[in-house]
Write a protein that holds these residues in place. Structure first.
Motif, PDB file in Angstrom:
ATOM      1  N   GLN A  33       0.785  -1.364  -0.545  1.00  0.00           N
ATOM      2  CA  GLN A  33      -0.074  -0.123  -0.217  1.00  0.00           C
ATOM      3  C   GLN A  33       0.716   1.270  -0.061  1.00  0.00           C
ATOM      4  O   GLN A  33       0.598   2.993  -0.480  1.00  0.00           O
ATOM      5  N   HIS A  34       1.856   0.799   0.070  1.00  0.00           N
ATOM      6  CA  HIS A  34       3.141   2.825   0.386  1.00  0.00           C
ATOM      7  C   HIS A  34       3.407   2.639  -1.253  1.00  0.00           C
ATOM      8  O   HIS A  34       3.296   2.304  -2.277  1.00  0.00           O
ATOM      9  N   PRO A  35       3.033   4.354  -1.145  1.00  0.00           N
ATOM     10  CA  PRO A  35       3.379   5.130  -2.123  1.00  0.00           C
ATOM     11  C   PRO A  35       4.744   4.594  -3.516  1.00  0.00           C
ATOM     12  O   PRO A  35       4.865   4.451  -4.761  1.00  0.00           O
ATOM     13  N   GLY A  36       5.584   3.943  -2.649  1.00  0.00           N
ATOM     14  CA  GLY A  36       6.919   3.559  -3.191  1.00  0.00           C
ATOM     15  C   GLY A  36       7.105   2.272  -3.833  1.00  0.00           C
ATOM     16  O   GLY A  36       7.838   1.820  -4.630  1.00  0.00           O
ATOM     17  N   TRP A  37       5.519   1.377  -3.918  1.00  0.00           N
ATOM     18  CA  TRP A  37       5.594  -0.159  -4.096  1.00  0.00           C
ATOM     19  C   TRP A  37       5.353   0.407  -5.801  1.00  0.00           C
ATOM     20  O   TRP A  37       5.712  -0.820  -6.537  1.00  0.00           O
ATOM     21  N   ASP A  38       4.877   1.377  -6.305  1.00  0.00           N
ATOM     22  CA  ASP A  38       5.139   1.366  -7.670  1.00  0.00           C
ATOM     23  C   ASP A  38       6.154   1.084  -8.604  1.00  0.00           C
ATOM     24  O   ASP A  38       6.029   0.722  -9.831  1.00  0.00           O
ATOM     25  N   LYS A  39       7.619   1.362  -7.357  1.00  0.00           N
ATOM     26  CA  LYS A  39       8.818   1.624  -8.121  1.00  0.00           C
ATOM     27  C   LYS A  39       9.540  -0.516  -8.064  1.00  0.00           C
ATOM     28  O   LYS A  39      10.562  -0.265  -8.491  1.00  0.00           O
ATOM     29  N   VAL A  40       8.686  -0.981  -7.458  1.00  0.00           N
ATOM     30  CA  VAL A  40       9.156  -1.971  -6.360  1.00  0.00           C
ATOM     31  C   VAL A  40       8.776  -3.366  -7.692  1.00  0.00           C
ATOM     32  O   VAL A  40       7.462  -3.226  -7.827  1.00  0.00           O
ATOM     33  N   LYS A  41       9.931  -3.963  -8.042  1.00  0.00           N
ATOM     34  CA  LYS A  41       9.604  -5.387  -8.707  1.00  0.00           C
ATOM     35  C   LYS A  41       9.828  -6.041  -7.569  1.00  0.00           C
ATOM     36  O   LYS A  41      10.935  -6.304  -7.119  1.00  0.00           O
ATOM     37  N   PHE A  42       8.779  -6.675  -7.005  1.00  0.00           N
ATOM     38  CA  PHE A  42       8.989  -8.443  -5.891  1.00  0.00           C
ATOM     39  C   PHE A  42       8.839  -9.161  -6.713  1.00  0.00           C
ATOM     40  O   PHE A  42       7.674  -9.625  -7.092  1.00  0.00           O
ATOM     41  N   HIS A  43       9.931  -9.921  -6.384  1.00  0.00           N
ATOM     42  CA  HIS A  43      10.211 -11.588  -7.235  1.00  0.00           C
ATOM     43  C   HIS A  43       9.248 -12.841  -6.389  1.00  0.00           C
ATOM     44  O   HIS A  43       9.393 -14.116  -5.917  1.00  0.00           O
ATOM     45  N   GLY A  44       9.034 -12.476  -4.278  1.00  0.00           N
ATOM     46  CA  GLY A  44       9.260 -13.174  -3.603  1.00  0.00           C
ATOM     47  C   GLY A  44      10.359 -14.242  -3.160  1.00  0.00           C
ATOM     48  O   GLY A  44      11.134 -14.133  -3.891  1.00  0.00           O
ATOM     49  N   TYR A  45      10.492 -15.664  -3.107  1.00  0.00           N
ATOM     50  CA  TYR A  45      11.548 -16.457  -2.821  1.00  0.00           C
ATOM     51  C   TYR A  45      12.238 -16.916  -4.101  1.00  0.00           C
ATOM     52  O   TYR A  45      11.796 -17.346  -5.448  1.00  0.00           O
ATOM     53  N   MET A  46      13.126 -16.674  -4.482  1.00  0.00           N
ATOM     54  CA  MET A  46      14.014 -16.962  -5.904  1.00  0.00           C
ATOM     55  C   MET A  46      14.989 -18.787  -4.923  1.00  0.00           C
ATOM     56  O   MET A  46      15.951 -17.907  -4.442  1.00  0.00           O
ATOM     57  N   GLY A  47      15.245 -18.651  -6.132  1.00  0.00           N
ATOM     58  CA  GLY A  47      16.386 -19.736  -6.456  1.00  0.00           C
ATOM     59  C   GLY A  47      17.950 -19.133  -6.548  1.00  0.00           C
ATOM     60  O   GLY A  47      17.821 -18.225  -7.465  1.00  0.00           O
ATOM     61  N   ARG A  48      19.368 -20.024  -6.909  1.00  0.00           N
ATOM     62  CA  ARG A  48      20.442 -18.784  -7.143  1.00  0.00           C
ATOM     63  C   ARG A  48      20.309 -18.865  -8.768  1.00  0.00           C
ATOM     64  O   ARG A  48      21.119 -17.628  -8.609  1.00  0.00           O
ATOM     65  N   ASP A  49      19.539 -19.349  -9.141  1.00  0.00           N
ATOM     66  CA  ASP A  49      19.622 -18.783 -11.047  1.00  0.00           C
ATOM     67  C   ASP A  49      19.048 -17.650 -10.995  1.00  0.00           C
ATOM     68  O   ASP A  49      19.662 -16.801 -11.615  1.00  0.00           O
ATOM     69  N   GLY A  50      17.272 -17.463 -10.582  1.00  0.00           N
ATOM     70  CA  GLY A  50      17.256 -16.262 -10.320  1.00  0.00           C
ATOM     71  C   GLY A  50      17.474 -15.137  -9.453  1.00  0.00           C
ATOM     72  O   GLY A  50      18.017 -14.087 -10.036  1.00  0.00           O
ATOM     73  N   LEU A  51      18.253 -15.355  -8.119  1.00  0.00           N
ATOM     74  CA  LEU A  51      19.438 -14.056  -7.994  1.00  0.00           C
ATOM     75  C   LEU A  51      20.292 -13.730  -9.001  1.00  0.00           C
ATOM     76  O   LEU A  51      20.502 -12.338  -8.781  1.00  0.00           O
ATOM     77  N   LYS A  52      20.965 -14.732  -9.505  1.00  0.00           N
ATOM     78  CA  LYS A  52      22.678 -13.898 -10.333  1.00  0.00           C
ATOM     79  C   LYS A  52      21.610 -13.309 -11.372  1.00  0.00           C
ATOM     80  O   LYS A  52      22.795 -13.256 -11.761  1.00  0.00           O
ATOM     81  N   GLU A  53      20.778 -13.848 -11.716  1.00  0.00           N
ATOM     82  CA  GLU A  53      20.051 -13.269 -12.691  1.00  0.00           C
ATOM     83  C   GLU A  53      19.620 -11.801 -12.387  1.00  0.00           C
ATOM     84  O   GLU A  53      20.239 -10.566 -13.748  1.00  0.00           O
ATOM     85  N   MET A  54      19.022 -11.582 -11.502  1.00  0.00           N
ATOM     86  CA  MET A  54      18.651 -10.359 -10.787  1.00  0.00           C
ATOM     87  C   MET A  54      19.466 -10.025 -10.709  1.00  0.00           C
ATOM     88  O   MET A  54      19.671  -8.258 -10.700  1.00  0.00           O
ATOM     89  N   PHE A  55      21.092  -9.770  -9.473  1.00  0.00           N
ATOM     90  CA  PHE A  55      21.925  -9.637  -8.668  1.00  0.00           C
ATOM     91  C   PHE A  55      22.680  -8.661 -10.865  1.00  0.00           C
ATOM     92  O   PHE A  55      23.241  -7.600 -10.841  1.00  0.00           O
TER      93      PHE A  55
END
Length: 166
Positions: A33-55
């Motif tokens: 509900q926070h106004p800043g959430w519009d700038k957030v991409k929330f992934h939830g739990y991620m495995g190593r491959d997903g984290l590597k790609e995000m990093f």
């Protein structure tokens, strides 16, 4: 909460990528509900491959732990994960006091409760060349200091000393 408050104050930050879980469903709903959430991409739990790609997409990691007794002398896994992939950090100021973050070398050090300081650090990281310069500091510092090889060398030396063979 402070990160979301800060991105509202920092127009240079187009996206804050978050991974993991919220402590409670109530907190997650509050953050959504926070106004800043519009700038957030929330992934939830991620495995190593997903984290590597995000990093690979982000300029820095953010480790803004509150100055509680448990955190003041900790070595956060998240901080080490960021360093292991060569990311500079925006981190709680007490990590600089513990020599885990070297301000202006491996990252930026801020009070985790000072929203304007967090926003200023985000602004600084987004400036041309700053994240790259700090990433070089990570490669030349923590990646060499906090490595399994370096730790193994320290352990071997300690074992040799203990056995009287050094």
């Amino acid at each position: 909460r402070q990160m979301l408050d800060a991105i509202v104050l920092c127009p240079e930050v187009e996206c804050l990528e978050l991974a993991g879980r919220f402590e409670t469903p109530t907190l997650e709903e509050e953050m959504r509900q926070h106004p800043g959430w519009d700038k957030v991409k929330f992934h939830g739990y991620m495995g190593r491959d997903g984290l590597k790609e995000m990093f690979s997409r982000v300029k820095a990691g953010v480790v803004l732990l509150r100055p509680t007794t448990n955190h003041l002398h900790s070595i956060p896994v998240k901080l080490m994960e960021y360093y292991s992939v060569g990311l500079p950090v925006i981190a709680s100021d007490f990590f600089a006091e513990n020599n885990l973050v070297v301000p202006d070398i491996t990252g930026l050090s801020v009070s985790p409760l000072d929203v304007s300081a967090i926003a200023k650090s985000m602004h600084t990281i987004m400036q041309k060349g700053v994240a790259q310069k700090l990433a070089e500091g990570v490669v030349n510092g923590p990646q060499k200091t906090f490595s399994w090889r370096a730790e193994a060398d320290h352990m071997n030396e300690a074992l040799l000393l203990a056995m009287g063979k050094h």
